[in-house]
Scaffold this active site. Structure first.
Site, PDB file in Angstrom:
ATOM      1  N   ARG A 261      -6.939  12.784  -3.921  1.00 48.13           N
ATOM      2  CA  ARG A 261      -8.261  12.267  -3.835  1.00 48.13           C
ATOM      3  C   ARG A 261      -9.305  13.055  -3.218  1.00 48.13           C
ATOM      4  O   ARG A 261     -10.526  12.878  -3.351  1.00 48.13           O
ATOM      5  CB  ARG A 261      -7.888  11.014  -2.796  1.00 48.13           C
ATOM      6  CG  ARG A 261      -7.191   9.678  -3.348  1.00 48.13           C
ATOM      7  CD  ARG A 261      -8.431   9.013  -4.341  1.00 48.13           C
ATOM      8  NE  ARG A 261      -9.594   9.086  -4.102  1.00 48.13           N
ATOM      9  CZ  ARG A 261     -10.286   8.319  -2.986  1.00 48.13           C
ATOM     10  NH1 ARG A 261      -9.673   7.505  -2.303  1.00 48.13           N
ATOM     11  NH2 ARG A 261     -11.572   8.769  -2.475  1.00 48.13           N
TER      12      ARG A 261
ATOM     13  N   TYR B 219     -15.592 -10.973  -0.372  1.00 51.27           N
ATOM     14  CA  TYR B 219     -16.330  -9.444  -0.653  1.00 51.27           C
ATOM     15  C   TYR B 219     -17.521  -9.519  -1.422  1.00 51.27           C
ATOM     16  O   TYR B 219     -18.395  -9.080  -0.981  1.00 51.27           O
ATOM     17  CB  TYR B 219     -15.192  -8.627  -1.355  1.00 51.27           C
ATOM     18  CG  TYR B 219     -14.170  -8.073  -0.447  1.00 51.27           C
ATOM     19  CD1 TYR B 219     -14.376  -6.901   0.325  1.00 51.27           C
ATOM     20  CD2 TYR B 219     -12.754  -8.523  -0.583  1.00 51.27           C
ATOM     21  CE1 TYR B 219     -13.483  -6.518   1.156  1.00 51.27           C
ATOM     22  CE2 TYR B 219     -11.832  -7.798   0.174  1.00 51.27           C
ATOM     23  CZ  TYR B 219     -12.206  -6.856   1.003  1.00 51.27           C
ATOM     24  OH  TYR B 219     -11.358  -6.361   1.906  1.00 51.27           O
TER      25      TYR B 219
ATOM     26  N   ARG C  69       0.974  -1.178  -0.084  1.00 54.10           N
ATOM     27  CA  ARG C  69      -0.138  -0.206  -0.018  1.00 54.10           C
ATOM     28  C   ARG C  69       0.704   1.135   0.055  1.00 54.10           C
ATOM     29  O   ARG C  69       0.488   2.281   0.611  1.00 54.10           O
ATOM     30  CB  ARG C  69      -0.892   0.128   1.271  1.00 54.10           C
ATOM     31  CG  ARG C  69      -2.113  -1.136   0.999  1.00 54.10           C
ATOM     32  CD  ARG C  69      -3.046  -0.955   0.267  1.00 54.10           C
ATOM     33  NE  ARG C  69      -4.075  -1.667   0.144  1.00 54.10           N
ATOM     34  CZ  ARG C  69      -5.391  -1.520   0.577  1.00 54.10           C
ATOM     35  NH1 ARG C  69      -5.517  -0.382   1.296  1.00 54.10           N
ATOM     36  NH2 ARG C  69      -6.078  -2.474   0.971  1.00 54.10           N
TER      37      ARG C  69
ATOM     38  N   ARG D 213      -2.788   6.571   1.382  1.00 51.06           N
ATOM     39  CA  ARG D 213      -3.439   7.826   2.237  1.00 51.06           C
ATOM     40  C   ARG D 213      -2.384   8.201   3.121  1.00 51.06           C
ATOM     41  O   ARG D 213      -2.374   9.374   3.692  1.00 51.06           O
ATOM     42  CB  ARG D 213      -4.521   7.215   3.132  1.00 51.06           C
ATOM     43  CG  ARG D 213      -5.919   7.148   2.312  1.00 51.06           C
ATOM     44  CD  ARG D 213      -6.895   7.692   2.873  1.00 51.06           C
ATOM     45  NE  ARG D 213      -7.885   7.849   1.935  1.00 51.06           N
ATOM     46  CZ  ARG D 213      -8.203   9.151   1.502  1.00 51.06           C
ATOM     47  NH1 ARG D 213      -7.636  10.209   1.915  1.00 51.06           N
ATOM     48  NH2 ARG D 213      -9.199   9.396   0.566  1.00 51.06           N
TER      49      ARG D 213
ATOM     50  N   ASP E   2      -6.878  -1.681  -7.301  1.00 49.80           N
ATOM     51  CA  ASP E   2      -7.637  -2.503  -6.157  1.00 49.80           C
ATOM     52  C   ASP E   2      -7.856  -3.851  -6.865  1.00 49.80           C
ATOM     53  O   ASP E   2      -8.010  -4.251  -7.598  1.00 49.80           O
ATOM     54  CB  ASP E   2      -8.720  -1.838  -5.768  1.00 49.80           C
ATOM     55  CG  ASP E   2      -9.032  -2.110  -4.090  1.00 49.80           C
ATOM     56  OD1 ASP E   2      -8.134  -1.666  -3.297  1.00 49.80           O
ATOM     57  OD2 ASP E   2      -9.816  -3.151  -4.138  1.00 49.80           O
TER      58      ASP E   2
END
Ligand code: 1CP
Length: 357
Positions: free
Chosen positions: A51, A165, A38, A42, A87
């Site tokens: 973003r 998911y 990652r 963020r 993703d």
């Protein structure tokens, strides 16, 4: 930058590409390669700013933006690999599921799979049709990376993690719905997993044709299962995916919480087995008998350097100069991570001298 004393052999300084690819094959390297799961995300202020201007979907579907985000961590840090910004979940949208990235909640699936009929309605479209933006982003990134001599990692979710998911509809603590479906409807589970395998194989190979140098299969949540259920309901499908990937492309097989059956994970395939911090990396390495990636707890980067240093040193000491190690975190970097800790960690790993420890 200079990497100080060579680590294992008196070799001339290698490029990130050489260092990374050699570590995947358990060949000697001049310094331990490092990248960060990652790494495009963020904890980078430039990512957050970008973003704020667009949604996750817009970022994923605009090749120039996805390429820009992929390169962001490389502008800041001396990393040995890039990972394409995407993703694991968009391929599920391609199959007909209603995926959205909800701010502050995470990815959700609007009408999750709760019946055998829903499995049979899922499509298996070619990646070229539904993942074109990511494949185009790979082209764009590779134009930049070739001159930097850094490899590009492509990736996909492994069948179990994708199925979880698709069935749960989002994050879950117990995976109860997924397991219930697996136990109650084994034939539909098989059909679902076969469809997910088909999509994943085609997508990973399309990424290879678009130019990635390595692929990582993320089975982030499979550690929710016992060894018995892993081997019965999951391992054959993970193996099916990994064996179908184009030859000569290193495959990193990642999971968390699987210390109790990491040997079984390795038997499903992968040139490099990535593990989290719940198992000491030397113990994990003995279980898999292959090159390894990991396994620092991402939370150690939240503390001061005096705490991070012994944790990073411990990983390096447990590897003890054996070839076939890519340094990484055991799971994704956290958004609150101070940038200075990332910089110092990378420098520390590149300069680490096994002969002196
Ligand atoms: O370096 C990179 O960031 C590369 C791009 C990348 C990767 C490799 C993203 C961007 N996601 C992933 C993989 C991914 N996505 C995994 C496997 C790795 C892991 O276990 O961490 C998983 C489980 C997901 C699903 C997902 N997507 C989550 C987790 C939700 C949960 O179930 O707990 C989240 C929060 C996302 C959204 C997402 N994907 C990527 C980013 C940067 C984000 C955050 C979106 C934002 O900016 O708000």
């Amino acid at each position: 930058m200079s990497y100080g004393k060579p680590n294992f052999l008196d070799l001339s300084v290698m490029t990130g590409y050489e260092r990374f690819m050699k570590a995947c094959r358990a060949e000697p390297v001049d310094a331990t390669p490092i990248w960060i799961m990652r790494q495009a995300g963020r904890y980078l202020s430039e990512y957050v700013q970008l973003r704020n201007r667009m949604t996750m979907e817009e970022a994923l579907n605009t090749p120039e933006v996805a390429a820009e985000i992929t390169l962001m961590p490389l502008e800041r840090f001396d990393l040995d690999a890039a990972i394409i910004f995407s993703d694991i979940l968009p391929p599920l949208a391609g199959m007909g599921l209603d995926l959205s990235f909800v701010p502050d909640i995470g990815p959700t699936i609007g009408s999750p799979i709760r019946s055998t009929k829903a499995v049979d309605l899922l499509g298996v479209p070619p990646a070229n049709e539904v993942m074109g933006a990511t494949l185009e982003a790979i082209h764009l990134v590779q134009q930049q990376l070739k001159s930097r001599h850094i490899p590009l990692i492509g990736f996909a979710g492994a069948p179990f993690t994708l199925a979880s998911y698709a069935i749960e509809g989002g994050a879950t603590r117990t995976f109860a719905l997924t397991k219930e479906f697996m136990y109650l409807e084994p034939a539909a589970w098989d059909r679902l997993m076969i469809k997910l395998c088909g999509v994943t194989i085609d997508y990973l190979n399309a990424q290879v044709h678009a130019g990635v140098d390595c692929v990582q299969l993320f089975d982030s949540w499979v550690g929710a299962l016992s060894r018995y259920d892993y081997e019965r309901y999951v391992q054959p499908y993970s193996r099916r995916v990994i064996t179908a990937i184009e030859p000569n492309i290193p495959v990193i097989h990642f999971s968390t919480n699987t210390g109790a059956y990491l040997d079984s994970i390795a038997q499903a395939g992968g040139h490099v087995i990535a593990m989290d911090w719940r198992i000491p990396i030397d113990q994990g390495r003995r279980l898999v008998n292959k090159p390894v990636m990991g396994n620092l707890d991402p939370c150690t980067l939240l503390g001061p350097w005096r705490e991070l240093l012994p944790h990073a040193t411990e990983v390096m000491q447990k590897i003890g100069g054996n070839p076939g190690h890519i340094f990484n975190l055991g799971h994704g970097i956290l958004p609150t991570t101070p940038i200075e800790n990332v910089e110092r960690l990378i420098e520390f790993i590149h300069n680490y001298d096994h002969a002196k420890s």
